[in-house]
Design a protein around this motif. Sequence first.
Motif, mmCIF file in Angstrom:
data_model
loop_
_atom_site.group_PDB
_atom_site.id
_atom_site.type_symbol
_atom_site.label_atom_id
_atom_site.label_comp_id
_atom_site.label_asym_id
_atom_site.label_seq_id
_atom_site.Cartn_x
_atom_site.Cartn_y
_atom_site.Cartn_z
ATOM 1 N N LYS A 6 78.176 35.145 64.102
ATOM 2 C CA LYS A 6 77.931 33.879 65.403
ATOM 3 C C LYS A 6 76.310 34.242 65.753
ATOM 4 O O LYS A 6 75.841 35.312 65.493
ATOM 5 C CB LYS A 6 78.613 34.193 66.512
ATOM 6 C CG LYS A 6 80.027 33.268 66.461
ATOM 7 C CD LYS A 6 80.512 33.628 67.935
ATOM 8 C CE LYS A 6 80.036 32.583 68.813
ATOM 9 N NZ LYS A 6 80.925 31.348 68.823
ATOM 10 N N ASP A 7 75.806 33.287 66.191
ATOM 11 C CA ASP A 7 74.523 33.548 66.630
ATOM 12 C C ASP A 7 74.702 34.345 68.007
ATOM 13 O O ASP A 7 75.366 33.920 68.831
ATOM 14 C CB ASP A 7 73.815 31.980 66.967
ATOM 15 C CG ASP A 7 72.459 32.105 67.500
ATOM 16 O OD1 ASP A 7 71.694 32.660 66.984
ATOM 17 O OD2 ASP A 7 72.280 31.715 68.542
ATOM 18 N N GLY A 10 73.481 32.307 71.523
ATOM 19 C CA GLY A 10 74.373 31.213 72.091
ATOM 20 C C GLY A 10 73.682 29.742 71.670
ATOM 21 O O GLY A 10 74.059 29.135 72.222
ATOM 22 N N ARG A 11 73.056 29.551 70.820
ATOM 23 C CA ARG A 11 72.248 28.521 70.270
ATOM 24 C C ARG A 11 73.363 27.554 69.649
ATOM 25 O O ARG A 11 73.729 27.909 68.477
ATOM 26 C CB ARG A 11 70.949 28.710 69.448
ATOM 27 C CG ARG A 11 69.995 29.533 69.972
ATOM 28 C CD ARG A 11 68.912 29.831 69.229
ATOM 29 N NE ARG A 11 69.459 30.760 68.235
ATOM 30 C CZ ARG A 11 68.446 31.391 67.478
ATOM 31 N NH1 ARG A 11 67.328 31.211 67.398
ATOM 32 N NH2 ARG A 11 69.057 32.492 66.538
ATOM 33 N N GLU A 12 73.424 26.443 69.995
ATOM 34 C CA GLU A 12 74.529 25.351 69.513
ATOM 35 C C GLU A 12 73.993 24.904 68.098
ATOM 36 O O GLU A 12 74.852 24.339 67.252
ATOM 37 C CB GLU A 12 74.663 24.350 70.376
ATOM 38 C CG GLU A 12 75.443 24.790 71.737
ATOM 39 C CD GLU A 12 75.761 23.667 72.663
ATOM 40 O OE1 GLU A 12 75.207 22.574 72.440
ATOM 41 O OE2 GLU A 12 76.603 23.752 73.756
ATOM 42 N N THR A 13 72.747 24.897 67.866
ATOM 43 C CA THR A 13 72.133 24.571 66.401
ATOM 44 C C THR A 13 72.349 25.548 65.310
ATOM 45 O O THR A 13 72.077 24.990 64.240
ATOM 46 C CB THR A 13 70.715 24.165 66.745
ATOM 47 O OG1 THR A 13 69.954 25.552 67.074
ATOM 48 C CG2 THR A 13 70.264 23.253 67.774
ATOM 49 N N ASP A 16 78.114 29.013 62.498
ATOM 50 C CA ASP A 16 78.906 30.122 62.577
ATOM 51 C C ASP A 16 79.223 30.132 60.741
ATOM 52 O O ASP A 16 79.408 29.436 60.082
ATOM 53 C CB ASP A 16 80.369 30.109 62.919
ATOM 54 C CG ASP A 16 80.190 29.967 64.436
ATOM 55 O OD1 ASP A 16 79.316 30.245 65.025
ATOM 56 O OD2 ASP A 16 81.213 29.489 65.232
ATOM 57 N N SER A 57 81.507 26.465 63.926
ATOM 58 C CA SER A 57 80.571 25.804 64.270
ATOM 59 C C SER A 57 79.736 25.389 63.002
ATOM 60 O O SER A 57 79.254 26.310 62.242
ATOM 61 C CB SER A 57 79.637 26.119 65.206
ATOM 62 O OG SER A 57 78.334 25.533 65.436
ATOM 63 N N GLY A 59 76.795 23.836 63.486
ATOM 64 C CA GLY A 59 75.437 24.089 63.888
ATOM 65 C C GLY A 59 74.882 22.560 64.078
ATOM 66 O O GLY A 59 75.754 21.907 64.861
ATOM 67 N N ASP A 62 77.043 19.506 63.440
ATOM 68 C CA ASP A 62 78.039 18.800 64.527
ATOM 69 C C ASP A 62 77.503 17.684 65.482
ATOM 70 O O ASP A 62 78.172 16.913 66.122
ATOM 71 C CB ASP A 62 78.417 19.982 65.285
ATOM 72 C CG ASP A 62 79.494 21.042 64.615
ATOM 73 O OD1 ASP A 62 79.949 20.620 63.490
ATOM 74 O OD2 ASP A 62 79.746 22.265 65.073
ATOM 75 N N PHE A 63 76.088 17.808 65.471
ATOM 76 C CA PHE A 63 75.606 16.853 66.623
ATOM 77 C C PHE A 63 75.243 15.631 65.991
ATOM 78 O O PHE A 63 74.843 14.435 66.577
ATOM 79 C CB PHE A 63 74.352 17.451 67.168
ATOM 80 C CG PHE A 63 74.617 18.667 68.052
ATOM 81 C CD1 PHE A 63 75.254 18.279 69.389
ATOM 82 C CD2 PHE A 63 74.461 19.876 67.743
ATOM 83 C CE1 PHE A 63 75.801 19.451 70.071
ATOM 84 C CE2 PHE A 63 74.720 21.005 68.419
ATOM 85 C CZ PHE A 63 75.442 20.616 69.582
#
Length: 64
Positions: A6-7, A10-13, A16, A57, A59, A62-63
């Motif tokens: 994992k990052d 905590g960057r959602e971009t 995993d 995730s 990254g 997902d968006f």
Amino acid sequence: MKIINKDNFGRETEPDYLVAENVNERNGKRIVWLLNQDEPENTPNYYVLVEDDYRLSKGLEDFI
């Protein structure tokens, strides 16, 4: 259980990455501890043990 990478920030971009799956909890904790020991404190990634139903995730994908 699964071991994932994992990052650390905590960057959602950031996605995993699956390292291993079908690992029992006892050995998984040992493996994760060993993998994280070789990394410096400010490494961009770290390893964690998660349940089998954990969704990785993707990254930024997902968006979109």
